[in-house]
Design a protein around this motif. Sequence first.
Motif, PDB file in Angstrom:
ATOM      1  N   LEU A 160       8.167   7.928   2.925  1.00 29.02           N
ATOM      2  CA  LEU A 160       7.426   6.799   2.342  1.00 29.02           C
ATOM      3  C   LEU A 160       8.385   5.797   1.681  1.00 29.02           C
ATOM      4  N   PHE A 161       9.381   6.305   0.962  1.00 29.10           N
ATOM      5  CA  PHE A 161      10.381   5.406   0.364  1.00 29.10           C
ATOM      6  C   PHE A 161      11.060   4.584   1.461  1.00 29.10           C
ATOM      7  N   SER A 162      11.374   5.253   2.577  1.00 31.87           N
ATOM      8  CA  SER A 162      12.030   4.548   3.671  1.00 31.87           C
ATOM      9  C   SER A 162      11.076   3.529   4.312  1.00 31.87           C
ATOM     10  N   ALA A 163       9.844   3.941   4.536  1.00 32.61           N
ATOM     11  CA  ALA A 163       8.838   3.039   5.120  1.00 32.61           C
ATOM     12  C   ALA A 163       8.662   1.795   4.259  1.00 32.61           C
ATOM     13  N   ASN A 164       8.762   1.978   2.951  1.00 32.71           N
ATOM     14  CA  ASN A 164       8.636   0.877   2.001  1.00 32.71           C
ATOM     15  C   ASN A 164       9.760  -0.155   2.196  1.00 32.71           C
ATOM     16  N   ARG A 165      10.938   0.313   2.629  1.00 24.95           N
ATOM     17  CA  ARG A 165      12.018  -0.631   2.954  1.00 24.95           C
ATOM     18  C   ARG A 165      11.776  -1.269   4.323  1.00 24.95           C
ATOM     19  N   ARG A 213      18.067  -1.217  -6.228  1.00 26.58           N
ATOM     20  CA  ARG A 213      17.960   0.028  -5.424  1.00 26.58           C
ATOM     21  C   ARG A 213      17.664  -0.268  -3.957  1.00 26.58           C
ATOM     22  N   TYR A 214      18.255   0.596  -3.087  1.00 29.98           N
ATOM     23  CA  TYR A 214      18.063   0.429  -1.640  1.00 29.98           C
ATOM     24  C   TYR A 214      18.189   1.802  -0.983  1.00 29.98           C
ATOM     25  N   SER A 215      18.622   1.833   0.264  1.00 27.72           N
ATOM     26  CA  SER A 215      18.690   3.093   1.024  1.00 27.72           C
ATOM     27  C   SER A 215      19.477   4.196   0.307  1.00 27.72           C
ATOM     28  N   TYR A 216      20.493   3.787  -0.455  1.00 25.18           N
ATOM     29  CA  TYR A 216      21.346   4.785  -1.120  1.00 25.18           C
ATOM     30  C   TYR A 216      20.526   5.613  -2.101  1.00 25.18           C
ATOM     31  N   SER A 217      19.621   4.959  -2.833  1.00 31.39           N
ATOM     32  CA  SER A 217      18.726   5.713  -3.719  1.00 31.39           C
ATOM     33  C   SER A 217      17.888   6.679  -2.898  1.00 31.39           C
ATOM     34  N   GLY A 218      17.429   6.191  -1.756  1.00 33.81           N
ATOM     35  CA  GLY A 218      16.614   7.043  -0.889  1.00 33.81           C
ATOM     36  C   GLY A 218      17.342   8.322  -0.520  1.00 33.81           C
ATOM     37  N   VAL A 219      18.592   8.193  -0.143  1.00 33.76           N
ATOM     38  CA  VAL A 219      19.369   9.360   0.291  1.00 33.76           C
ATOM     39  C   VAL A 219      19.723  10.271  -0.890  1.00 33.76           C
ATOM     40  N   VAL A 220      20.211   9.695  -1.986  1.00 35.01           N
ATOM     41  CA  VAL A 220      20.697  10.567  -3.066  1.00 35.01           C
ATOM     42  C   VAL A 220      19.575  11.294  -3.811  1.00 35.01           C
ATOM     43  N   PHE A 221      18.457  10.622  -4.050  1.00 43.85           N
ATOM     44  CA  PHE A 221      17.396  11.298  -4.798  1.00 43.85           C
ATOM     45  C   PHE A 221      16.785  12.441  -3.982  1.00 43.85           C
ATOM     46  N   SER A 222      16.651  12.250  -2.666  1.00 38.48           N
ATOM     47  CA  SER A 222      16.072  13.329  -1.853  1.00 38.48           C
ATOM     48  C   SER A 222      17.078  14.439  -1.613  1.00 38.48           C
ATOM     49  N   SER A 223      18.349  14.093  -1.408  1.00 31.99           N
ATOM     50  CA  SER A 223      19.312  15.177  -1.182  1.00 31.99           C
ATOM     51  C   SER A 223      19.578  15.944  -2.484  1.00 31.99           C
ATOM     52  N   ALA A 224      19.400  15.271  -3.630  1.00 35.35           N
ATOM     53  CA  ALA A 224      19.530  15.981  -4.914  1.00 35.35           C
ATOM     54  C   ALA A 224      18.453  17.058  -5.065  1.00 35.35           C
ATOM     55  N   LYS A 225      17.342  16.895  -4.345  1.00 32.71           N
ATOM     56  CA  LYS A 225      16.287  17.923  -4.364  1.00 32.71           C
ATOM     57  C   LYS A 225      16.623  19.077  -3.436  1.00 32.71           C
ATOM     58  N   GLY A 226      17.627  18.865  -2.571  1.00 31.34           N
ATOM     59  CA  GLY A 226      18.006  19.928  -1.638  1.00 31.34           C
ATOM     60  C   GLY A 226      17.729  19.605  -0.178  1.00 31.34           C
ATOM     61  N   LEU A 227      17.192  18.427   0.116  1.00 29.81           N
ATOM     62  CA  LEU A 227      16.971  18.070   1.526  1.00 29.81           C
ATOM     63  C   LEU A 227      18.321  17.794   2.192  1.00 29.81           C
ATOM     64  N   SER A 239       0.834  -1.210   0.000  1.00 25.26           N
ATOM     65  CA  SER A 239       0.000   0.000   0.000  1.00 25.26           C
ATOM     66  C   SER A 239       0.868   1.260   0.000  1.00 25.26           C
ATOM     67  N   VAL A 240       1.983   1.228   0.713  1.00 21.83           N
ATOM     68  CA  VAL A 240       2.919   2.366   0.658  1.00 21.83           C
ATOM     69  C   VAL A 240       3.490   2.476  -0.766  1.00 21.83           C
ATOM     70  N   GLY A 241       3.822   1.324  -1.349  1.00 23.23           N
ATOM     71  CA  GLY A 241       4.383   1.292  -2.702  1.00 23.23           C
ATOM     72  C   GLY A 241       3.426   1.882  -3.736  1.00 23.23           C
ATOM     73  N   LYS A 242       2.127   1.699  -3.517  1.00 21.29           N
ATOM     74  CA  LYS A 242       1.139   2.255  -4.458  1.00 21.29           C
ATOM     75  C   LYS A 242       1.151   3.781  -4.402  1.00 21.29           C
ATOM     76  N   MET A 243       1.328   4.330  -3.181  1.00 22.38           N
ATOM     77  CA  MET A 243       1.420   5.794  -3.050  1.00 22.38           C
ATOM     78  C   MET A 243       2.670   6.305  -3.755  1.00 22.38           C
ATOM     79  N   ILE A 244       3.762   5.568  -3.603  1.00 24.83           N
ATOM     80  CA  ILE A 244       5.019   5.962  -4.258  1.00 24.83           C
ATOM     81  C   ILE A 244       4.851   5.927  -5.777  1.00 24.83           C
TER      82      ILE A 244
END
Length: 209
Positions: A75-80, A101-115, A52-57
């Motif tokens: 949500l990406f993290s919760a999915n893991r 893909r794993y946690s590293y994708s989670g970190v790089v894609f969000s920090s690339a947005k500026g988080l 259900s989390v994956g569907k939101m993603i």
Amino acid sequence: TRGDGYGSRGALIVLEGLDRSGKSSQCRMLLSYLEGLGHSAELWRFPDRSTSVGKMINEYLSDKSQLDDHTIHLLFSANRWEKRSLMETKLKMGTTLIIDRYSYSGVVFSSAKGLDFEWCKTPEIGLLAPDLVVYLDILPEKAAERAGYGGERYEQLEFQKKVSQCYKLLSDFSWEIIDACQSMEDVGKQIKEIVLDQVMACKKGKPLS
Ligand code: T5A
Ligand code: NA
């Protein structure tokens, strides 16, 4: 079953890289290679869009919904996290998991947005650490030439350039960096050797962390 009966476990193998770097293709090749050698192995991917989390993603990635950057990060993290205990069970049963893909994708894609980089890492603390991270290295311009590019939210050249820089900040000496512009077969050959070493090390009792 416990393989050789001495607590042998499966290996946790993660493939990372930009969109269209060839992760999914290599994961599939790796799975059939390991199975062909008689190892118990499964292919997983994150996001796992079936929950259900994956569907939101999935709705977010296909631009059907809008979410705050922090919200989608969590949500990406919760999915893991929702797959964590099954992951541990499988590994302890002796099944090698190949993860697209794993946690590293989670970190790089969000920090690339500026988080904030450190904030992005926090929800990943406590997930299982991979035995091996394979990074498929490709220039963003080259990835953009591959089939199907541009279909999802993050598949834009300027953004992928930032993602590529964030991967460089996050990666460390333990990652295996493979030139993803070689033919699929050549990339595959290099990955197989390194992965098999890890699978054997885990069978011999390398601890899970
Ligand atoms: N995301 C993900 C986050 O923001 N946070 C997170 O926590 C997580 C887990 C979806 C998006 O979500 C983001 C990252 C992503 O933007 P996804 O579903 O994994 O993640 O999407 P993609 O990475 O884009 O997956 P793709 O399937 O598009 O790319 P792959 O798996 O890297 O590439 P693949 O194997 O499908 O190949 C793509 C094309 O290139 C060809 C293939 O035939 C195919 O056409 N190809 C090659 N061509 C020439 N030479 C080679 N060596 C080739 N290898 C493959
Ligand atoms: Na994609």
